[in-house]
Design an enzyme around this catalytic site. Structure first.
Site, PDB file in Angstrom:
ATOM      1  N   GLU A 116      18.125 -13.356  40.040  1.00  0.00           N
ATOM      2  CA  GLU A 116      17.972 -14.026  41.403  1.00  0.00           C
ATOM      3  C   GLU A 116      16.813 -13.733  42.063  1.00  0.00           C
ATOM      4  OE1 GLU A 116      21.893 -11.700  42.173  1.00  0.00           O
ATOM      5  OE2 GLU A 116      22.737 -13.645  43.133  1.00  0.00           O
TER       6      GLU A 116
ATOM      7  N   GLY B 262      20.817  -9.646  39.571  1.00  0.00           N
ATOM      8  CA  GLY B 262      20.106  -9.580  40.644  1.00  0.00           C
ATOM      9  C   GLY B 262      18.406  -9.954  40.214  1.00  0.00           C
TER      10      GLY B 262
ATOM     11  N   GLU C  94      26.895 -10.854  35.932  1.00  0.00           N
ATOM     12  CA  GLU C  94      27.796 -10.339  36.892  1.00  0.00           C
ATOM     13  C   GLU C  94      29.411 -10.418  36.392  1.00  0.00           C
ATOM     14  OE1 GLU C  94      25.177 -12.155  37.760  1.00  0.00           O
ATOM     15  OE2 GLU C  94      24.180 -11.181  39.415  1.00  0.00           O
TER      16      GLU C  94
ATOM     17  N   ALA D 262      20.888  -5.668  39.878  1.00  0.00           N
ATOM     18  CA  ALA D 262      21.249  -4.588  40.856  1.00  0.00           C
ATOM     19  C   ALA D 262      21.581  -3.319  40.211  1.00  0.00           C
ATOM     20  CB  ALA D 262      22.431  -5.050  41.713  1.00  0.00           C
TER      21      ALA D 262
HETATM   22  N1  3HC Z   1      22.124  -0.788  36.693  1.00  0.00           N
HETATM   23  C1  3HC Z   1      22.164   0.743  36.461  1.00  0.00           C
HETATM   24  N2  3HC Z   1      21.901   1.104  35.365  1.00  0.00           N
HETATM   25  C2  3HC Z   1      21.899   0.307  34.462  1.00  0.00           C
HETATM   26  C3  3HC Z   1      21.855  -1.060  34.555  1.00  0.00           C
HETATM   27  C4  3HC Z   1      22.139  -1.493  35.976  1.00  0.00           C
HETATM   28  N3  3HC Z   1      21.895  -2.773  36.258  1.00  0.00           N
HETATM   29  N4  3HC Z   1      21.280  -1.576  33.340  1.00  0.00           N
HETATM   30  C5  3HC Z   1      21.183  -0.932  32.492  1.00  0.00           C
HETATM   31  N5  3HC Z   1      21.360   0.319  32.937  1.00  0.00           N
HETATM   32  C6  3HC Z   1      21.155   1.639  32.451  1.00  0.00           C
HETATM   33  C7  3HC Z   1      22.291   1.996  31.222  1.00  0.00           C
HETATM   34  O1  3HC Z   1      23.555   2.352  31.770  1.00  0.00           O
HETATM   35  C8  3HC Z   1      21.617   2.894  30.119  1.00  0.00           C
HETATM   36  O2  3HC Z   1      21.639   3.980  30.712  1.00  0.00           O
HETATM   37  P1  3HC Z   1      21.671   5.570  29.877  1.00  0.00           P
HETATM   38  O3  3HC Z   1      20.556   5.427  29.102  1.00  0.00           O
HETATM   39  O4  3HC Z   1      21.914   6.448  30.902  1.00  0.00           O
HETATM   40  O5  3HC Z   1      22.967   5.147  29.264  1.00  0.00           O
HETATM   41  C9  3HC Z   1      20.027   2.290  30.413  1.00  0.00           C
HETATM   42  O6  3HC Z   1      19.946   1.688  31.706  1.00  0.00           O
HETATM   43  C10 3HC Z   1      19.487   1.445  29.316  1.00  0.00           C
HETATM   44  O7  3HC Z   1      20.665   0.480  29.131  1.00  0.00           O
HETATM   45  P2  3HC Z   1      21.038  -0.039  27.650  1.00  0.00           P
HETATM   46  O8  3HC Z   1      21.424   1.073  26.759  1.00  0.00           O
HETATM   47  O9  3HC Z   1      22.085  -0.958  28.059  1.00  0.00           O
HETATM   48  O10 3HC Z   1      19.757  -0.460  27.309  1.00  0.00           O
HETATM   49  P3  3HC Z   1      19.753  -2.007  26.311  1.00  0.00           P
HETATM   50  O11 3HC Z   1      18.402  -2.137  25.998  1.00  0.00           O
HETATM   51  O12 3HC Z   1      20.800  -1.793  25.070  1.00  0.00           O
HETATM   52  O13 3HC Z   1      20.088  -3.157  27.378  1.00  0.00           O
HETATM   53  C11 3HC Z   1      20.094  -4.635  29.137  1.00  0.00           C
HETATM   54  C12 3HC Z   1      19.219  -3.478  28.394  1.00  0.00           C
HETATM   55  C13 3HC Z   1      20.315  -5.665  28.372  1.00  0.00           C
HETATM   56  C14 3HC Z   1      19.144  -4.840  30.489  1.00  0.00           C
HETATM   57  C15 3HC Z   1      21.602  -4.144  29.220  1.00  0.00           C
HETATM   58  O14 3HC Z   1      21.401  -2.750  30.017  1.00  0.00           O
HETATM   59  C16 3HC Z   1      22.345  -4.710  30.375  1.00  0.00           C
HETATM   60  O15 3HC Z   1      22.976  -5.637  29.884  1.00  0.00           O
HETATM   61  N6  3HC Z   1      22.441  -3.931  31.742  1.00  0.00           N
HETATM   62  C17 3HC Z   1      23.389  -4.691  32.755  1.00  0.00           C
HETATM   63  C18 3HC Z   1      22.869  -6.050  33.232  1.00  0.00           C
HETATM   64  C19 3HC Z   1      23.502  -6.470  34.340  1.00  0.00           C
HETATM   65  O16 3HC Z   1      24.868  -6.681  34.247  1.00  0.00           O
HETATM   66  N7  3HC Z   1      22.971  -7.135  35.645  1.00  0.00           N
HETATM   67  C20 3HC Z   1      23.763  -7.465  36.565  1.00  0.00           C
HETATM   68  C21 3HC Z   1      24.241  -6.409  37.640  1.00  0.00           C
HETATM   69  S1  3HC Z   1      25.231  -6.838  38.973  1.00  0.00           S
HETATM   70  C22 3HC Z   1      24.001  -7.565  39.838  1.00  0.00           C
HETATM   71  O17 3HC Z   1      22.832  -7.814  39.486  1.00  0.00           O
HETATM   72  C23 3HC Z   1      24.594  -8.061  41.222  1.00  0.00           C
HETATM   73  C24 3HC Z   1      23.776  -8.814  41.962  1.00  0.00           C
HETATM   74  O18 3HC Z   1      24.047 -10.164  41.896  1.00  0.00           O
HETATM   75  C25 3HC Z   1      23.497  -8.626  43.352  1.00  0.00           C
END
Ligand code: 3HC
Length: 679
Positions: A105, A102, A125, A63
């Site tokens: 998912e 997400g 998450e 998400a």
């Molecule tokens: N939402 C918004 N922005 C995100 C994001 C997300 N889910 N994931 C990454 N970004 C952004 C980062 O903030 C970063 O922004 P910036 O360049 O402005 O600093 C940019 O994308 C690149 O991210 P990284 O620097 O972390 O890049 P990497 O290549 O090192 O890593 C990744 C990529 C493994 C995808 C890592 O970004 C990550 O782990 N992201 C989060 C994943 C996550 O937690 N997903 C679950 C979200 S909650 C959810 O899905 C709820 C659902 O169940 C409804």
């Protein structure tokens, strides 16, 4: 604005493609495009199968976290996925990169999942203080079983494609270079067959047959989960997948998700997610700054610190030349490194080939000249300015022009060290934390003359070696130890005023620090820096050393230790402290745990404020990154500055005033204006 989602026809297959850099997060426009793509596929009789894939570096990474806490805008992800799963036309997720949260998912809502070998899947998450909110906790156990789902949902580490295949999360591993074509062929092969729906799977029955798995999981992971709310909610949700119907389970997941989403813990952990990424950026160094290639690293000092630092680079495949003055110290150092690697291998976290691979690119030496062709040399010698200046003077002579010269000092003036060279622009502080091969933090100390490309290079390198970096300006103790010294000052003062030293430690343990200051002293060794003259006693520490109470290694320090290293407060130490208090004429009183906590933590916040005011930290969130990764500040409170925001800066100031402790103008003004440190 054009939709980030497009559809492409390949014969009778509709390919839905997301192109929303950097990570195809499932923000509103992506969800809308996805819903429309599915509608198109369902409404067109000539479409007989669907493939969903992403452009760029990854499948949907979750998400869009920036939307959290804002009013929701449709279409919702759960509804979109329900519509998709209900389809009788096979829908295939074609996964590369990281299918997270997400994104995972979405894949679970598809009928089939294919992935390239380098792909990873996960539900992280929980690391944001949440659980999956688009039925991930209900679909996943139904296809892989509760046992396999538990670590994915409650610990949140992504798993590689091979593991995902072995637990039944993906159906096929396809070619790295032919994902779309292979996914289309796979989809075509399923046309006309009844589609399998994750929500209808029954693998979750393992948790019904053997309900002990939930308690066993809790017992095994209890320490990691301590203090965090989300892992328990995650376990509850996975359990619900076995005990409830799918519809009821989804309802349960939604309730848990909604409660967590509005919690301070999740706000703190989301703050940390962005803080870590922000900390890697330097405001006045452009993102496209050309980097200095670092192909070979030199290390001076093969002690605990030097060896630990070297291991970071070796593990990342970067050759290291390690210099010591004496053969036996060099042999001892490399021997310890090998042993550490072998211990890791014994625990199954490395193969023996990897151990040999890492040790094979280590070159031990006794000659300064062997550092000549290194691109980065890190000094990890004794903390003494004269020694450091001498080392840097020599490095300047022997190491090639354009190489970075770094000091691992934890408090000395980097500018003074840099002035001992003819290339101060190439000098930087790289403060690793002990044990350096394990601790995540890298405090990068920016000297007055440190060049932008040097900073950009070390920030990039920090990621490569698995560290979390934050930049500090030059000031005594930099960000971390400067704030720590304020806590230590109060800890020492509190025990002089009558607080029990074990209460001081316990207050920090209750706050979920891994250790209190006196336990820490015992672990590190009380005799560090002691003058070794038992007749000269001017501090409590010196009195403890004079009594042979050197810490854990001597079986006694502040505490007495048994064989299992369990601590018991010591009568001898109590009387040593009492004698000192009498000698100084400090009145004794009972001190409450609330007062202890406030006096330990509020002065740290005040020091953090000064650090910000002086520009020694770029942003408040950098300070949080330092304390969470270097000193065990509990992640779920967001770090000292975010924590101060959550309790209110006016309350911090009132507490400092109440205890007659100093308050900086910066903090007082912020509090009076009703402001916060963090966004
Ligand atoms: N939402 C918004 N922005 C995100 C994001 C997300 N889910 N994931 C990454 N970004 C952004 C980062 O903030 C970063 O922004 P910036 O360049 O402005 O600093 C940019 O994308 C690149 O991210 P990284 O620097 O972390 O890049 P990497 O290549 O090192 O890593 C990744 C990529 C493994 C995808 C890592 O970004 C990550 O782990 N992201 C989060 C994943 C996550 O937690 N997903 C679950 C979200 S909650 C959810 O899905 C709820 C659902 O169940 C409804």
């Amino acid at each position: 604005m054009p939709s980030p989602i497009r559809t492409e026809r390949r014969d009778n297959v509709l390919v839905i493609v997301s192109d929303d850099p950097p990570v195809n997060a499932l923000g509103q426009t992506v969800r809308e495009g996805l819903a429309k793509g599915i509608e198109e596929a369902l409404g067109d009789d000539s479409v007989e199968a669907v493939v969903i894939r992403c452009d760029g570096r990854t499948f949907f990474a979750g998400a869009d976290i920036t939307e959290f806490g804002k009013p929701p805008e449709g279409p919702s992800l759960p509804e979109t996925l329900d519509t998709m799963e209900a389809s009788d036309k096979p829908v295939v997720a074609a996964i590369h990169g990281t299918a997270l949260g997400g994104g995972c998912e979405v894949a679970l809502g598809c009928h089939y999942r294919v992935a390239v070998p380098s792909a990873k899947l996960g539900l992280p998450e929980v690391k944001l203080g949440l659980i999956p909110g688009a039925a991930g906790t209900q679909r996943l156990p139904r296809i892989v079983g509760a046992q396999a789902a538990l670590p994915m949902v409650a610990v949140g580490n992504p798993i590689p494609a091979s593991k995902a295949k072995s637990i039944g999360l993906i159906d096929e591993i396809v070619g790295e270079g032919s994902l779309e074509a292979d996914a289309i062929a796979f989809a075509k092969s399923k046309i006309g067959q009844p589609v399998p729906r994750s929500s209808e799977g029954n693998a979750n029955q393992d948790g019904v047959r053997n309900p002990d798995i939930f308690d066993e999981f809790r017992a095994k992971n209890g320490r990691k989960m301590r203090g965090f709310d989300a892992p328990n909610a995650a376990i509850e949700a996975v359990k619900a997948a076995g005990s409830m119907s799918y519809a009821e389970g989804v309802k349960k997941e939604r309730e848990l998700f909604t409660t967590l989403m509005s919690s301070t813990q999740s706000a703190a952990m989301r703050h940390y997610f962005f803080a870590e990424r922000a900390a890697n950026k330097i405001d006045d160094v452009p993102a496209d700054t050309a980097l200095i290639p670092v192909k070979k690293v030199g290390l001076i000092g093969a002690g605990t610190m030097g060896g630990g630092i070297a291991m970071n680079f070796l593990s990342a495949g970067i050759p290291v030349t390690m210099l010591e003055m004496k053969r036996d110290a060099l042999d001892r150092g490399t021997g310890t490194m090998r042993k550490n690697y072998e211990n890791t291998a014994e625990r199954g976290r490395m193969t023996s080939e990897q151990v040999e691979g890492a040790m094979g690119i280590l070159t031990p030496t006794l000659e300064y000249g062997d550092l000549a062709d290194c691109d980065l040399v890190i000094e990890a010698v004794y903390e003494n300015m004269d020694v450091k200046k001498e080392v840097f003077g020599k490095l300047d002579e022997v190491v090639k022009d354009g190489a970075i010269l770094a000091s691992n000092t934890s408090y000395l003036d980097i500018d003074e060290i840099a002035a001992a060279t003819g290339r101060p622009g190439y000098v930087v502080g790289l403060h690793f934390f002990s044990p350096a091969n394990i601790m995540k933090l890298l405090e990068v100390v920016r000297g007055e003359k440190t060049r932008g490309d040097v900073l950009a290079t070390v920030m990039k390198l920090s990621k490569k070696i698995g560290k979390v970096a934050a930049v500090s300006g030059v000031c005594p103790g930099f960000i971390g130890n400067r704030m720590l010294s304020k806590r230590q000052e109060q800890a020492n003062q509190l025990i002089m005023e009558g607080a029990n030293y074990w209460d001081v430690d316990d207050v920090l343990l209750d706050f979920d620090f891994p250790m209190g200051p006196f336990q820490m002293g015992d672990l590190a060794g009380i005799d560090i820096g002691w003058h070794r003259d038992p007749s000269k006693v001017t501090t409590i520490r010196e009195a403890l050393c004079a009594a042979g109470r050197f810490g854990q290694k001597a079986g006694k320090g502040y505490y007495d230790y048994d064989e299992a290293r369990q601590r018991t407060p010591s009568d001898e130490v109590k009387s040593i402290i009492a004698d000192f208090a009498t000698k100084e004429g400090t009145p004794q009183r009972n001190i409450s745990k609330d007062e202890i906590r406030e006096r330990l933590l509020y002065p740290m916040v005040d020091e953090g404020a000064k650090i910000l005011d002086e520009g020694m930290a770029q942003r408040a969130s950098d300070i949080d990154v330092v304390w969470i990764n270097g000193y065990g500040w509990p992640l779920y409170t967001g770090g000292p500055m975010f924590w101060a925001d959550t309790i209110g800066l006016d309350n911090v100031v009132a507490g400092l005033d109440k205890h007659d402790l100093s308050v900086s103008d910066y903090l007082r003004k912020k509090a009076e204006a009703g402001k916060r440190f963090t966004a």
